[in-house]
Design a protein around this motif. Structure first.
Motif, PDB file in Angstrom:
ATOM      1  N   ALA A 115     -48.068 -11.672  -4.374  1.00 37.03           N
ATOM      2  CA  ALA A 115     -46.621 -11.643  -5.027  1.00 37.03           C
ATOM      3  C   ALA A 115     -45.411 -13.325  -5.262  1.00 37.03           C
ATOM      4  O   ALA A 115     -45.447 -13.439  -3.926  1.00 37.03           O
ATOM      5  CB  ALA A 115     -45.751 -10.783  -5.006  1.00 37.03           C
ATOM      6  N   MET A 116     -45.394 -13.032  -6.004  1.00 38.53           N
ATOM      7  CA  MET A 116     -44.124 -13.932  -6.530  1.00 38.53           C
ATOM      8  C   MET A 116     -43.018 -13.763  -7.946  1.00 38.53           C
ATOM      9  O   MET A 116     -43.613 -12.773  -8.221  1.00 38.53           O
ATOM     10  CB  MET A 116     -44.731 -15.443  -6.546  1.00 38.53           C
ATOM     11  CG  MET A 116     -45.643 -16.462  -7.643  1.00 38.53           C
ATOM     12  SD  MET A 116     -45.656 -17.549  -8.063  1.00 38.53           S
ATOM     13  CE  MET A 116     -46.827 -17.451  -9.559  1.00 38.53           C
ATOM     14  N   LEU A 117     -42.304 -14.365  -7.791  1.00 36.83           N
ATOM     15  CA  LEU A 117     -41.169 -14.682  -8.769  1.00 36.83           C
ATOM     16  C   LEU A 117     -41.613 -15.903  -9.183  1.00 36.83           C
ATOM     17  O   LEU A 117     -41.048 -16.717  -8.703  1.00 36.83           O
ATOM     18  CB  LEU A 117     -40.251 -14.211  -8.187  1.00 36.83           C
ATOM     19  CG  LEU A 117     -38.542 -14.390  -8.954  1.00 36.83           C
ATOM     20  CD1 LEU A 117     -38.726 -13.649  -9.868  1.00 36.83           C
ATOM     21  CD2 LEU A 117     -37.319 -14.485  -8.064  1.00 36.83           C
ATOM     22  N   ARG A 118     -40.952 -15.949 -10.826  1.00 36.45           N
ATOM     23  CA  ARG A 118     -41.588 -17.050 -11.369  1.00 36.45           C
ATOM     24  C   ARG A 118     -39.854 -16.814 -11.923  1.00 36.45           C
ATOM     25  O   ARG A 118     -39.595 -15.887 -12.874  1.00 36.45           O
ATOM     26  CB  ARG A 118     -42.422 -17.134 -12.713  1.00 36.45           C
ATOM     27  CG  ARG A 118     -43.702 -16.792 -11.977  1.00 36.45           C
ATOM     28  CD  ARG A 118     -44.598 -16.730 -12.664  1.00 36.45           C
ATOM     29  NE  ARG A 118     -45.131 -15.905 -13.839  1.00 36.45           N
ATOM     30  CZ  ARG A 118     -46.321 -15.916 -14.206  1.00 36.45           C
ATOM     31  NH1 ARG A 118     -46.874 -16.697 -14.021  1.00 36.45           N
ATOM     32  NH2 ARG A 118     -45.923 -15.034 -15.168  1.00 36.45           N
ATOM     33  N   LEU A 119     -38.998 -18.316 -12.148  1.00 34.33           N
ATOM     34  CA  LEU A 119     -37.864 -18.695 -12.286  1.00 34.33           C
ATOM     35  C   LEU A 119     -37.663 -18.921 -13.787  1.00 34.33           C
ATOM     36  O   LEU A 119     -37.915 -20.803 -13.522  1.00 34.33           O
ATOM     37  CB  LEU A 119     -36.640 -18.506 -11.177  1.00 34.33           C
ATOM     38  CG  LEU A 119     -36.164 -17.396 -10.383  1.00 34.33           C
ATOM     39  CD1 LEU A 119     -35.331 -18.071  -9.219  1.00 34.33           C
ATOM     40  CD2 LEU A 119     -35.472 -16.591 -10.826  1.00 34.33           C
ATOM     41  N   PRO A 120     -37.204 -19.128 -14.844  1.00 36.37           N
ATOM     42  CA  PRO A 120     -36.763 -20.126 -15.934  1.00 36.37           C
ATOM     43  C   PRO A 120     -35.576 -21.285 -15.517  1.00 36.37           C
ATOM     44  O   PRO A 120     -35.139 -20.950 -14.425  1.00 36.37           O
ATOM     45  CB  PRO A 120     -36.321 -19.319 -16.976  1.00 36.37           C
ATOM     46  CG  PRO A 120     -36.694 -18.061 -16.429  1.00 36.37           C
ATOM     47  CD  PRO A 120     -37.146 -17.621 -15.198  1.00 36.37           C
ATOM     48  N   THR A 121     -36.405 -22.027 -15.435  1.00 33.17           N
ATOM     49  CA  THR A 121     -34.867 -23.828 -15.408  1.00 33.17           C
ATOM     50  C   THR A 121     -35.223 -24.627 -16.982  1.00 33.17           C
ATOM     51  O   THR A 121     -36.100 -23.868 -17.710  1.00 33.17           O
ATOM     52  CB  THR A 121     -36.115 -24.484 -14.336  1.00 33.17           C
ATOM     53  OG1 THR A 121     -37.056 -24.785 -15.192  1.00 33.17           O
ATOM     54  CG2 THR A 121     -36.484 -23.884 -13.814  1.00 33.17           C
ATOM     55  N   LYS A 122     -34.203 -25.170 -17.215  1.00 36.99           N
ATOM     56  CA  LYS A 122     -34.249 -26.292 -17.771  1.00 36.99           C
ATOM     57  C   LYS A 122     -35.303 -26.556 -18.738  1.00 36.99           C
ATOM     58  O   LYS A 122     -35.415 -26.731 -19.625  1.00 36.99           O
ATOM     59  CB  LYS A 122     -33.109 -26.864 -17.247  1.00 36.99           C
ATOM     60  CG  LYS A 122     -32.270 -28.048 -18.711  1.00 36.99           C
ATOM     61  CD  LYS A 122     -31.299 -29.126 -18.336  1.00 36.99           C
ATOM     62  CE  LYS A 122     -31.088 -29.621 -19.929  1.00 36.99           C
ATOM     63  NZ  LYS A 122     -29.572 -30.490 -19.640  1.00 36.99           N
ATOM     64  N   GLU A 123     -36.339 -27.287 -17.917  1.00 35.31           N
ATOM     65  CA  GLU A 123     -37.176 -28.249 -17.867  1.00 35.31           C
ATOM     66  C   GLU A 123     -38.227 -27.331 -18.824  1.00 35.31           C
ATOM     67  O   GLU A 123     -39.205 -26.980 -19.304  1.00 35.31           O
ATOM     68  CB  GLU A 123     -38.031 -28.510 -16.849  1.00 35.31           C
ATOM     69  CG  GLU A 123     -39.352 -29.056 -16.515  1.00 35.31           C
ATOM     70  CD  GLU A 123     -40.065 -29.568 -15.747  1.00 35.31           C
ATOM     71  OE1 GLU A 123     -41.138 -30.535 -15.700  1.00 35.31           O
ATOM     72  OE2 GLU A 123     -39.140 -29.807 -14.797  1.00 35.31           O
ATOM     73  N   SER A 124     -38.282 -25.435 -18.303  1.00 36.41           N
ATOM     74  CA  SER A 124     -39.156 -24.866 -18.862  1.00 36.41           C
ATOM     75  C   SER A 124     -38.604 -24.109 -20.032  1.00 36.41           C
ATOM     76  O   SER A 124     -39.518 -23.649 -20.203  1.00 36.41           O
ATOM     77  CB  SER A 124     -39.685 -23.535 -17.589  1.00 36.41           C
ATOM     78  OG  SER A 124     -38.496 -22.511 -17.577  1.00 36.41           O
ATOM     79  N   GLY A 125     -37.776 -24.686 -20.843  1.00 35.72           N
ATOM     80  CA  GLY A 125     -37.192 -24.487 -21.860  1.00 35.72           C
ATOM     81  C   GLY A 125     -36.281 -22.527 -21.476  1.00 35.72           C
ATOM     82  O   GLY A 125     -36.520 -21.836 -22.931  1.00 35.72           O
ATOM     83  N   GLY A 126     -36.293 -22.500 -20.419  1.00 34.74           N
ATOM     84  CA  GLY A 126     -36.109 -20.585 -20.330  1.00 34.74           C
ATOM     85  C   GLY A 126     -37.364 -19.950 -19.695  1.00 34.74           C
ATOM     86  O   GLY A 126     -37.013 -18.915 -20.160  1.00 34.74           O
TER      87      GLY A 126
END
Length: 319
Positions: free
Chosen positions: A177-188
């Motif tokens: 499993a992994m957690l995917r966290l939004p960033t500014k680069e990914s546009g949220g």
């Protein structure tokens, strides 16, 4: 001299060709792919199996029907626009707030702060229907879906959008499993291909371990500046059991399950993927092969979702 490929093999790193030939083709019947590729069909399936999912407000499947969008979401100031057959987060539009002006015009406020006019929303939906974001390039359907509220656990460590948890399930057993966290680069957006963070998760207890962004190891979130390792994801056992149930629901032996944590409703199934990517190995700094082989050794056709989760966690504790 040991080649880099031999080193990867000794570390149990799963490559694309082996993933397809050894695990996807033998275990994922082609006739079951539409159940996970088409998000509308997935939603119908989850109702039969009592798996909670974000609510669907409506569907737009014709160009003439685009004009009804405003009515479908009028009671929902926040909503999500997404292609039914999209992939890698492409074509998804998250609206946080709808504003009706005195002259009757409607403004749609995106999660990244931008404001769209009604005609811009309609143009985006037109692109979805044309197949601009579909996996196969064919014409598509647009789904209007509930916008979720971020669980308090993520408020300090995520940038704007809703994070999700990807679980790889093999023969019904969650293996990584992994957690995917939004960033500014990914546009949220919680999509690794667009610059989101991938954070490894200890399968035993839901604790965050290593973090990567654009395939590079990092130690703090680039936008929130928060350390991630050592935090424990809430509802972890429920997340694993929901992931395992998706095996029974989809009929796919090798799949990726994406789950979100809503502030009010807890774990919700976002979508399933019959061809999940391999970046999860980088986030966990661990190869998938050993975990997949473990599932093959312990598989028991009599096991239900809870039994499968219990069985693999017990095996991992022993190893």
């Amino acid at each position: 001299m040991i080649s880099i490929f031999q080193k990867f093999e000794s570390e149990g790193i799963l490559g694309i060709n082996r993933r397809i030939g050894e695990f996807i083709l033998p275990n994922n019947p082609r006739e079951h792919y539409p159940l996970v590729d088409d998000k509308w069909k997935t939603a119908e399936l989850t109702r039969q199996f009592h798996v909670p999912m974000p609510k669907h407000y409506g569907v737009v499947d014709t160009f003439g029907g685009i004009q009804k969008t405003k009515n479908l979401v009028k009671d929902h100031p926040g909503f999500v626009v997404k292609p039914a057959n999209g992939g890698m987060g492409n074509g998804i539009l998250v609206i946080n707030k709808t504003e009706v002006l005195e002259n009757g015009n409607v403004l749609f406020h995106k999660s990244d702060g931008r404001v769209l006019l009604e005609k811009e929303i309609n143009h985006h939906i037109s692109g979805i229907l044309s197949g601009l974001y579909s996996l196969d390039g064919n014409s598509d359907t647009c789904i209007l879906q509930e916008r979720l509220e971020c669980h308090p656990f993520f408020q300090e460590i995520s940038f704007r959008g809703i994070p999700d948890i990807r679980v790889i399930v093999y023969l019904g057993y969650p293996v990584m499993a992994m957690l995917r966290l939004p960033t500014k680069e990914s546009g949220g957006r919680a999509n690794l291909h667009q610059g989101a963070l991938g954070v490894g998760v200890n399968l035993l207890d839901g604790m965050l371990t290593h973090s990567v962004c654009n395939d590079k190891l990092i130690y703090v979130h680039p936008d929130t500046k928060q350390t991630l390792s050592g935090r424990v994801i809430p509802h972890w056992l429920s997340i694993l059991e929901m992931s395992s149930r998706c095996y029974d629901m989809s009929g796919l032996g090798y799949l990726g399950v994406d789950i979100v944590l809503d502030e009010r409703r807890g774990p919700l199934l976002l979508e399933m993927n019959a061809r999940p990517g391999l970046g999860i190995q980088i986030a966990n700094r661990m190869g998938l092969v050993k975990r997949l082989k473990l599932a093959e050794r312990i598989v028991n056709s009599a096991d239900g979702p809870k039994d499968r989760v219990h069985r693999i966690l017990e095996e991992l504790k022993r190893n």
